[in-house]
Design an enzyme around this catalytic site. Sequence first.
Site, PDB file in Angstrom:
ATOM      1  N   ASP A  47      34.130 -44.175  24.208  1.00  0.00           N
ATOM      2  CA  ASP A  47      35.369 -44.029  23.426  1.00  0.00           C
ATOM      3  C   ASP A  47      36.304 -45.163  23.853  1.00  0.00           C
ATOM      4  OD1 ASP A  47      37.848 -43.285  22.425  1.00  0.00           O
ATOM      5  OD2 ASP A  47      37.516 -41.136  22.763  1.00  0.00           O
ATOM      6  N   HIS A  48      36.559 -46.070  22.932  1.00  0.00           N
ATOM      7  CA  HIS A  48      37.316 -47.277  23.286  1.00  0.00           C
ATOM      8  C   HIS A  48      38.797 -46.980  23.559  1.00  0.00           C
ATOM      9  CE1 HIS A  48      37.577 -51.391  24.064  1.00  0.00           C
ATOM     10  NE2 HIS A  48      37.263 -51.915  22.901  1.00  0.00           N
ATOM     11  N   ARG A  49      39.248 -45.753  23.246  1.00  0.00           N
ATOM     12  CA  ARG A  49      40.634 -45.394  23.597  1.00  0.00           C
ATOM     13  C   ARG A  49      40.751 -45.218  25.104  1.00  0.00           C
ATOM     14  NH1 ARG A  49      41.177 -40.083  20.049  1.00  0.00           N
ATOM     15  NH2 ARG A  49      39.167 -39.836  21.063  1.00  0.00           N
ATOM     16  N   ILE A  60      37.917 -46.278  27.457  1.00  0.00           N
ATOM     17  CA  ILE A  60      37.114 -47.229  28.239  1.00  0.00           C
ATOM     18  C   ILE A  60      37.210 -48.626  27.620  1.00  0.00           C
ATOM     19  CG2 ILE A  60      34.756 -47.683  29.056  1.00  0.00           C
ATOM     20  CD1 ILE A  60      34.895 -44.753  29.613  1.00  0.00           C
TER      21      ILE A  60
END
Length: 446
Positions: free
Chosen positions: A418-420, A422
């Site tokens: 989850d780019h939010r 990591i």
Amino acid sequence: MAIKEVLVPDIGNFDSVDVIEVLVKAGDTIAKDDSLITLESDKASMDIPAPFAGTVKEVKIKVGDKAAQGGLILLLDAEEGSSAATAQPAAEEKPAPAPVAQAAPAAAVPEPTRPAPEPPQTIQPQATPNPIAAHVETAPGKQAHASPSVRKFARELGVNLSLVSASGPKNRILQSDVQAFVKGELNKPRGGGVASAGGIAVIQAPVIDFSQFGGTETKPLSRIKKLSGANLHRNWVTAPHVTQFDEADITDLEDFRKSMQADAEKRGVKLTMLAFLIKASVNALRTYPNFNASLSPDGENLILKQYFNVGFACDTPDGLVVPVIRDVNRKDVLEIAAELGELSAKARERKLKVEEMQGGCFTISSLGGIGGTAFTPIINCPEVAILGVSRSSIQPVFNSKIKEFEPRLILPLSLSYDHRVIDGADGARFTSHLRMMLSDVRRLLL
Ligand code: CAO
């Protein structure tokens, strides 16, 4: 005021029908013709309206009960001068008195074809955010005319009927009007909040009759498929996914696994690569704690977990399930392999308990036993990362010491995160750590 019994009126040729909704509670003040309960037979649903105005004293029926003519619905503190006998039908809505009014003196008869006017609707609370309910507002004062089944349909969708344009005779709202309203609301660009600033407006998928192109067969989806499908869709659209691909040299690990196989079998355990991967993942989770975390519901904080439970995707005839191995940090590889075998067997025999699928921190989806070179697994939210594993194969790898290519067993890894939560750099660090752990079996034992 006088306490009056409100009974189930003549409901046609039905001996007993299901009560599917109770729309009032003790203490509610109701007007004549307000819907009290909804009954549903295998053919139709119908609302039972209040025969007179007053205050509900006590409700005597509940959802799931069977109702029959003459059954007690509730006790009503009736307003003076308001009774079934004295109540006049609305000129437009009820031109003729109901023929069975005498049979059920305390209650008015529901009229399937000419129902009572719709009371001002309120949006039903939804278990999950409902895009339709979120976009409708109540418009008190405007009365909508619709049959009980259409009102029930609207209630299920959280639609305020007073906002729906009617196309039926005498301005009656039809089911198709409710459907058109819902379609219109879903197609409106979402506006207002930061989350919707991009405006995810999805065009309606066309309805195609495939039989025009050849033979077809319709097969219902399994319960697991329906549930997991909805969850996967939510996770895919809510968590911005990035997938980091990598490869681990597992030549030595595979030799070690094979050398341990006979011992494991004596203990009734099948020692597969997945048990080592679970162990290695927990080592990586300890090193990079942001992967062992969940976003708080308001998105303001990261909840770091101090336990290490790892789920694994398990393919069953009914669809995908994710059993969870708890406290992996306290277990050795053989214990993990034993639990892996037990939980997969239970999953395939449909014997998994709910608690055996809860509490995961990180998930591994291994397709290595089947095939493939890479894939993008969908994060099992509220976890923030998932590791996909594909089939290992012998690859030529250049050995700079001897300046020669050597055949090595290479395992493809696909880490979705989850780019939010990591960053890309941490994604690459995590898979590099896994590579290191898997390429040197001694590290796994530490
Ligand atoms: N590369 C090559 N071979 C592999 C391998 C890999 N990465 N992983 C497993 N294998 C081999 C095993 O060694 C075993 O070989 P043998 O039968 O010769 O011993 C064979 O493949 C079958 O393994 P398995 O499936 O019995 O055991 P497992 O521990 O690897 O996997 C489980 C268990 C439950 C994860 C698996 O059976 C399964 O259901 N996988 C599907 C998961 C899935 O559907 N994921 C997609 C989800 S959508 O994101």
